[in-house]
Design a protein around this motif. Sequence first.
Motif, short mmCIF file in Angstrom:
data_model
loop_
_atom_site.label_atom_id
_atom_site.label_comp_id
_atom_site.label_asym_id
_atom_site.label_seq_id
_atom_site.Cartn_x
_atom_site.Cartn_y
_atom_site.Cartn_z
N VAL A 16 -5.35 -12.38 12.97
CA VAL A 16 -4.12 -11.98 13.66
C VAL A 16 -4.09 -10.46 13.88
CG1 VAL A 16 -2.81 -11.90 11.48
CG2 VAL A 16 -1.59 -12.17 13.61
N VAL A 31 8.11 -6.27 0.78
CA VAL A 31 6.71 -6.48 1.17
C VAL A 31 5.87 -6.63 -0.09
CG1 VAL A 31 4.66 -5.33 2.16
CG2 VAL A 31 6.80 -5.35 3.44
N ILE A 80 6.75 -10.56 0.43
CA ILE A 80 6.11 -10.88 1.72
C ILE A 80 4.59 -10.97 1.62
CG2 ILE A 80 5.79 -10.17 4.13
CD1 ILE A 80 8.58 -8.84 3.96
N LEU A 114 -4.91 -7.76 1.08
CA LEU A 114 -3.67 -7.00 1.21
C LEU A 114 -3.64 -5.79 0.29
CD1 LEU A 114 -1.80 -10.31 1.37
CD2 LEU A 114 -1.58 -8.56 3.13
N PHE A 167 1.60 -1.80 -3.10
CA PHE A 167 2.51 -0.65 -3.02
C PHE A 167 3.17 -0.49 -4.37
CE2 PHE A 167 2.23 -2.04 1.39
CZ PHE A 167 1.94 -0.85 2.01
N TYR A 200 0.22 3.81 -1.96
CA TYR A 200 -0.55 2.78 -1.26
C TYR A 200 -1.93 2.70 -1.88
CZ TYR A 200 -3.70 1.11 2.47
OH TYR A 200 -4.68 0.46 3.19
N SER A 253 -5.50 0.38 -1.70
CA SER A 253 -6.19 -0.71 -1.01
C SER A 253 -7.69 -0.60 -1.20
CB SER A 253 -5.87 -0.66 0.49
OG SER A 253 -6.61 -1.64 1.17
N PHE A 292 -6.91 1.75 5.20
CA PHE A 292 -5.91 1.56 6.25
C PHE A 292 -4.59 2.28 5.97
CE2 PHE A 292 -8.68 -2.18 7.24
CZ PHE A 292 -9.10 -1.69 8.47
N LEU A 302 3.21 1.50 10.15
CA LEU A 302 4.17 0.43 9.86
C LEU A 302 5.45 1.02 9.26
CD1 LEU A 302 1.61 -2.14 8.44
CD2 LEU A 302 3.29 -2.73 10.18
#
Length: 180
Positions: free
Chosen positions: A4, A98, A102, A115, A118, A132, A134, A138, A145
């Motif tokens: 996606v 999130v 989410i 994912l 946070f 953040y 990861s 990103f 966002l």
Amino acid sequence: MKGVVFTEFLELVESNFGMEVADRIQTKGSPKDTGFTSVGTYDHRILINLVVELSQETGMSVRDLVLAFGKHLFQSFRRNYPETVVGVTNTLDLLQKVESVIHGEVQKLYPDAELPRFRFLPSEDGNFQVEYISARPFADLAEGLIEASIEHFGDDLKCVRTDLEGMPGTHALFYLCPKQ
Ligand code: HEM
């Protein structure tokens, strides 16, 4: 990385720079015959290649392109998963949701989703800081966002980013404070 994200990226390229540019960057930036589908999973480095190709095509910086993509992705998430933002009235609420709900739901739905985390950190001046973390670089996308969310909710906030140690773009601190 879930398909996606790729299909949304190519949609943004098509609508802003045209079909030809979208085709060209796909030919140059992705392995032969990669037909992206929204349900597939692809190497996140292909997305980076596509952005680098787009940067060469357009003369825009990679960072500006990824920030713009973050804004586009926010609108798409909102359109495609409206239930996730029901009852959410500002960016700080959204970021907490999130992290706590989410992305967890996304992970349950797609166990192969990759994912970020946070982490909410106290700030001595009473403002908010979000870390953040990861395995992928990103942070620019996260920043886009967050900026899109601030615009969407009309929050009186600005987002100041500091990169932290580690592979560039994988670890950053977003300090959210009033605009003035
Ligand atoms: C301000 C809100 C949000 C932020 C800052 C955020 C951040 C991110 C980032 C930075 C990534 C890229 C992966 C990485 O960095 O490791 C990502 C992936 C993703 N996020 Fe979020 N997100 C937000 C809201 C949402 C919402 C509302 C949804 C809706 C369901 C969502 C679903 C996803 C999905 C499906 C992926 C792709 C996972 C994969 O590629 O495997 N996110 N998110």
